[in-house]
Enzyme design. Structure first.
Site, PDB file in Angstrom:
ATOM      1  N   GLN A   3       0.825  -1.205   0.000  1.00  0.00           N
ATOM      2  CA  GLN A   3       0.000   0.000   0.000  1.00  0.00           C
ATOM      3  C   GLN A   3       0.865   1.263   0.000  1.00  0.00           C
ATOM      4  OE1 GLN A   3      -2.710  -2.237   3.214  1.00  0.00           O
ATOM      5  NE2 GLN A   3      -3.360  -0.127   2.906  1.00  0.00           N
ATOM      6  N   GLU A  22     -13.081   4.423   5.377  1.00  0.00           N
ATOM      7  CA  GLU A  22     -13.049   3.717   6.652  1.00  0.00           C
ATOM      8  C   GLU A  22     -14.211   4.068   7.563  1.00  0.00           C
ATOM      9  OE1 GLU A  22      -9.109   4.710   7.929  1.00  0.00           O
ATOM     10  OE2 GLU A  22      -8.355   3.368   6.387  1.00  0.00           O
TER      11      GLU A  22
END
Ligand code: CDP
Length: 789
Positions: A227, A744
């Site tokens: 990532q 998120e």
């Protein structure tokens, strides 16, 4: 609150606010994505790892002779081999140290002990089975509270003489004295222990890489599932001593990251060492059990929370003391200044006059934990604590939990709002989001139904969570990882034919960046989305950035994209003035063209301007149409939402059935509503998972009791309720396009809504808190103890 503005561009052009179909999906849907397992290089070898069956043991010897006899096994690498090159330890992103391979002691079950390099995957596995390791088991500590006892053995004697204990760090935020004073005099003082268990990101694709050392060119290429490829390249350069320009980290499609693919794991280093040693490409991919047992762990927070309030429910103080279990090393990828992440966002959506938070990191014989699993650095834990505490207060004083929230919310006119722990919230309208959720679900009707059902002895609960997220790390004065500031970047190149390529420092793992970042460019410059290619994850071509996690892509790289596009528009204006023989000030912009004010038929399209940038630019102007921006955000962004969950509990089995779940989210201006909905749906399911199903536990010997998908229960479509979503729009005032992150929010907001619903169903029985996961067994035991089951 406003509603989302109408798009300024046509659907065909595809700027902000259009549900453009994801450009990446055709290859995913057709099974043509390129994951790490699809990367196969000529002459490639395989690496497999010998792992410890013990959670703590001395290594008395490693005998590789039988393994080396197997045809096709080329090498067995041990800690002693790495020690010669000083590579047996590596730095973690949190500034601690992690063993690549142990030389004397293993510290957790499934720890890497040796690596086998072979010509095929299966021969490598045979080699692993043939390596004999002589272990002498040592005592094990899996309980962080026991690890802190004065007579506990020291897990990490390698630390300095003043650190001969298992305490890693202490971190605090807020005003302890004022909070204690308020709690001491508060009409209502609530205390509650809350445990957020260790869980696993469990992405579909496990971790892996192909390391390719080219001795002739002195070039290392590392194909991997990362990532944060740029940070990995820098760490590799620092650890290996190879010149950074000769290291290329290249990610491909990633089958789920969720935070678990931010850290550096020993397997990556071992593959690099193996490739450097044998001079051939070496592939390493974990199997499912290795993944579930050795890396990508999150949470493990033991929270003791206290809340003070007046008797009519005005909240006045919040305090949290937390023990954070990091396993044997602190390998969390939190910003340096925040070892407990952004846990001090714990005051949430409420106007708390006083707050104090302290967190202590602790070592135990577990694998490294602390991955920010689809949660911007410990926000899930913080939101869980505050939403539980507010709910307990409401029930304790007999006030409706929605009403209590409405009375304590930070009000819209209070923004920008400074929290007692130091954050400056950019914008918000919490009452509007909760009201919308209440209207969508018919809150009043549900309360009536609940009362009727309770009279009949049925167990129905309604739970609310009104969370505030904190995403977009982060402003460089406060945010860095290993000293590297947390800016992000975008470089845009417009080609002569009016086609565009943009490269970013972030890295998509399924969030749809190839579509949404193209939409930002389309919005700002008027090129159709179809003409814009987005590239990420190749450190040889993309500008430096800190990667994608903690929902930072839109707040930081999205902002860089808009700013870079605006730089291009500024130059395009000069070019248009030249082409139209007009003054710059006399030109008007609308997506896709500059026209002369008052003469709309005198215009130049962005494509004509792009061509002119290479063929007919004015004297004295540089040719070309390109720009790059490294964006250092002035603040974080603070998305928020209100979720309402309705549960029915089966008295016979303890099964929790989520009957309805309404999620109203606000992430500022939305780039792609369909993608945002997808993010919310996925996030809600990932919030459902630890609430009812997932947890990693260890027995007293440190054996992982959820090391396969038979024991680690991922919800499937069967368990997942039908999510109902709604939106409000409160733009971020400091973000160039008014957007906040969203990836998120739902993972953070869902668990407390579900727990609050279950406790709401059982409060009248004397139940005040239930730690997640709320398994049927746990609920049934409670019902049984209360004489209901
Ligand atoms: O960093 P990450 O990509 O995981 O998270 P994010 O910035 O929250 O974005 C997730 C996806 O939602 C990306 O494709 C974003 O561009 C998109 N998004 C959006 O369309 N509008 C927003 N206001 C926020 C995100």
């Amino acid at each position: 609150m406003t509603t989302q503005a109408e798009p300024r561009t046509t659907f065909e052009m595809g700027g902000m606010g259009h549900s453009v179909k994801r450009k990446e999906d055709p290859r995913f849907i057709r099974g043509q994505g390129e994951y790490i397992d699809d990367v196969n290089l000529p002459g490639q070898l395989w690496l497999d790892i010998v792992r410890s069956p013990y959670a703590h043991a001395t290594i008395k010897g490693i005998d590789a002779s039988e393994a080396l006899k197997i045809p096709g096994v080329l090498a067995v690498i041990t800690g002693a081999d790495l020690e010669k090159a000083g590579l047996h330890w590596m730095p973690t992103l949190a500034g601690d140290k992690q063993m690549v391979l142990p030389t004397t002691t293993v510290m957790y079950q499934a720890q890497e002990v040796a690596a086998v390099v072979a010509t095929t995957k299966y021969i490598a596995a045979d080699g692993v089975a043939a390596v004999l390791v002589d272990y002498e088991p040592l005592p094990v500590i899996v309980d962080p509270f026991k690890a802190l006892e004065p007579d506990a053995f020291v897990l990490r004697p390698d630390r300095g003489p003043d650190k001969q204990n298992n305490h890693i760090w202490h971190w605090e935020s807020g005003d302890r004295a004022a909070t204690d004073a308020d709690l001491a005099s508060a009409d209502v003082h609530i205390e509650q222990d809350i445990y957020i268990p260790r869980i696993h990101v469990a992405s579909i694709e496990t971790c892996g890489c192909v390391a390719d050392w080219n001795a002739v060119r002195g070039q290392l290429t590392l194909h991997m599932t990362s990532q944060a490829p740029h940070a990995i390249r820098t760490v590799l350069a620092l650890v290996s001593g190879l010149p950074e320009q000769n290291i290329r980290v290249k990610t491909h499609d990633i089958g789920g990251g969720f935070g678990g693919k931010v850290p550096v794991y020993p397997g990556y280093v071992l593959a690099v060492v193996a490739s450097l040693t044998v001079g051939k490409p070496v592939k390493w991919i974990e199997d499912r059990s290795e993944n579930l047992q050795a890396d990508s762990f999150a949470r493990d927070y033991h929270i003791h929370a206290e809340l003070g309030a007046t008797k009519d429910g005005k909240i006045t103080s919040l305090k949290a003391k937390t023990i954070a279990d990091h396993g044997y090393t602190d390998a969390a990828a939190d910003p340096s200044k925040y070892p407990a992440g952004l846990f001090n966002v714990i005051t949430g959506s409420y106007d708390f006059p006083n707050a104090f938070v302290e967190v202590d990191g602790v070592y135990t014989n577990k694998p490294p934990g602390g991955v920010a699993y689809r949660c911007s650095f410990r926000v899930t834990e913080a939101v869980h604590a505050v939403e539980r505490m507010v709910d307990i207060l409401a029930h304790q004083i007999g006030k409706d939990p929605a009403q209590l929230r409405m009375e304590n919310f930070i009000q819209p006119e209070q923004f920008p709002y400074k929290t007692p722990t130091g954050w400056s919230y950019d914008s918000g309208n919490y009452p509007a989001a909760l009201q919308k959720a209440m209207d969508m679900i018919n809150y009043a009707g549900l309360r009536k139904e609940q009362a009727e059902k309770r009279a009949r002895g049925e167990l129905m609960g309604i739970g609310i969570s009104s969370f505030t997220e904190i995403v977009g790390a982060g402003p460089s004065h406060d945010f860095d990882i290993l000293g590297i500031k947390m800016f992000d970047s975008c470089e845009i190149r417009v080609h002569p034919t009016g086609k565009v390529i943009a490269r970013l420092g972030v890295q998509s793992q399924g969030q749809g960046h190839e579509t949404t970042f193209a939409q930002i460019i389309s919005e700002e410059l008027g090129f159709p989305v179809a003409d814009i290619k987005i590239e990420e994850g190749d450190t040889d071509t993309a500008p430096y950035g800190l990667g994608t996690y903690a929902s930072r892509s839109t707040p930081v790289a999205g902002a860089a994209t808009a700013v870079a596009a605006r730089k291009i528009r500024d130059k395009a204006r000069k070019l248009a003035a030249h082409l139209l023989e007009a003054n710059e000030e006399d030109l008007e912009w609308e997506p896709g063209k500059f026209s002369v004010k008052g003469s709309p038929d005198r215009f130049k399209t962005i494509q004509e301007i792009a061509f002119a940038a290479y063929t007919n630019h004015p004297e004295g102007m540089e040719a070309g149409l390109e720009a790059v921006d490294y964006y250092d955000p002035p603040n974080l962004t603070f998305p928020f939402g209100s979720y309402i969950c309705v549960v029915d509990i089966d008295k016979g089995t303890g099964q929790v059935h989520i009957r309805r779940f309404v999620a109203v989210d606000d992430c500022g201006n939305i780039i792609n509503p369909m993608i945002v909905d997808g993010q919310i749906h996925g996030g809600l399911t990932m919030g459902l998972a630890p609430s009812l199903y997932e947890q990693i536990t260890y027995d007293e010997l440190g054996n992982n009791q959820a090391g396969t998908f038979l024991d680690y229960l991922l919800p499937t479509a069967v368990e997942t309720p039908s999510w109902e979503t709604g939106k409000t729009t409160t733009p971020s005032p400091h973000h160039p396009i008014g957007a906040k992150g969203v990836g998120e929010s739902a993972t953070v907001g869902a668990p407390p809504a579900i727990v609050n619903a279950v406790v709401d169903a059982l409060w009248h029985l004397g139940v005040r808190n239930i730690d997640i996961p709320m398994t049927p067994q746990k609920i049934w035991a409670i019902l049984h103890a209360k004489g209901v089951a």
